[in-house]
Motif scaffolding. Structure first.
Motif, short mmCIF file in Angstrom:
data_model
loop_
_atom_site.label_atom_id
_atom_site.label_comp_id
_atom_site.label_asym_id
_atom_site.label_seq_id
_atom_site.Cartn_x
_atom_site.Cartn_y
_atom_site.Cartn_z
N VAL A 174 0.87 -1.18 0.00
CA VAL A 174 0.00 0.00 0.00
C VAL A 174 0.90 1.23 0.00
O VAL A 174 1.75 1.39 0.88
CB VAL A 174 -0.95 0.01 1.22
CG1 VAL A 174 -1.80 1.26 1.24
CG2 VAL A 174 -1.82 -1.24 1.22
N ASP B 43 -2.00 5.21 -3.60
CA ASP B 43 -3.13 4.27 -3.68
C ASP B 43 -4.43 4.93 -3.21
O ASP B 43 -4.42 5.82 -2.35
CB ASP B 43 -2.89 3.03 -2.81
CG ASP B 43 -2.05 1.99 -3.52
OD1 ASP B 43 -2.29 1.75 -4.72
OD2 ASP B 43 -1.15 1.43 -2.87
N SER C 248 -7.59 3.32 -1.52
CA SER C 248 -8.00 2.06 -0.91
C SER C 248 -9.52 2.04 -0.75
O SER C 248 -10.08 2.86 -0.03
CB SER C 248 -7.33 1.90 0.46
OG SER C 248 -5.92 1.93 0.32
N TYR D 110 -6.60 -0.37 -4.57
CA TYR D 110 -6.42 -1.43 -3.57
C TYR D 110 -7.75 -1.70 -2.89
O TYR D 110 -8.54 -0.78 -2.68
CB TYR D 110 -5.36 -0.99 -2.55
CG TYR D 110 -5.17 -1.94 -1.38
CD1 TYR D 110 -4.59 -3.18 -1.56
CD2 TYR D 110 -5.57 -1.58 -0.11
CE1 TYR D 110 -4.41 -4.06 -0.49
CE2 TYR D 110 -5.39 -2.44 0.97
CZ TYR D 110 -4.81 -3.68 0.77
OH TYR D 110 -4.64 -4.54 1.83
N HIS E 257 -4.23 -4.18 -6.88
CA HIS E 257 -3.89 -5.20 -5.88
C HIS E 257 -4.94 -5.23 -4.78
O HIS E 257 -5.75 -4.31 -4.65
CB HIS E 257 -2.49 -4.99 -5.32
CG HIS E 257 -2.24 -3.65 -4.69
ND1 HIS E 257 -2.34 -2.46 -5.39
CD2 HIS E 257 -1.91 -3.31 -3.43
CE1 HIS E 257 -2.05 -1.45 -4.58
NE2 HIS E 257 -1.80 -1.95 -3.39
#
Length: 151
Positions: free
Chosen positions: A36, A40, A42, A90, A117
């Motif tokens: 992370v 990113d 998230s 993410y 990811h």
């Protein structure tokens, strides 16, 4: 001290203590483990009272300086729309939730995913190996040990 709640998958949901030092430590460790980074976004579609959302997404994102995008509740049918709207890179999941996402019908916009990811627990063997190569769901890290640890 923080109280987290188990998912209740195998019985009634239970409160679990999390010490003051554990969450920042897990944030640092998991930011590195799940890669992370500050740039990113998230995407958190799980409730913040659950360990997956806090320890696998929120704490690592906070440590890395990443943006956290919240949604009021999980929706498999809106998952990819939310990902695109937030520009999410993410995400985290739990087993049942990822099976619902993978069961949604393919859409023309699936290739527009910004996800790069993710991390999750408890995915079924079918879901672990059942993601088609052209799917919008990215490669995910899975834990090699138990989902719960000492608090």
């Amino acid at each position: 001290m923080l109280l987290l709640f188990t998912s209740g998958t195998t019985g009634a949901s239970k409160a679990v203590r999390c010490s003051r030092g554990r969450l920042p430590g897990l944030g640092r460790m998991n930011a590195a483990k799940y890669d992370v980074q500050r740039d990113d976004v998230s995407y958190c579609c799980m409730p913040l009272f659950h360990g997956n959302a806090l320890m696998g997404l929120w704490a690592p994102s906070l440590v890395a300086g990443a943006t956290v995008a919240l949604t009021p509740k999980f929706s498999a049918s809106r998952f990819m729309d939310d990902v695109r709207r937030f520009g999410a890179t993410y995400f985290t999941y739990v087993g049942k939730a990822i099976s619902y996402v993978l069961a949604t019908p393919p859409a023309e916009t699936d290739g527009d995913s910004t996800l790069t990811h993710g991390f999750g627990t408890e995915a079924s063997p079918e879901d672990q190996g059942g993601v088609p190569p052209d799917a919008s769901v990215p490669p995910c890290s899975r834990p090699t040990g138990p989902a719960r640890g000492p608090g």
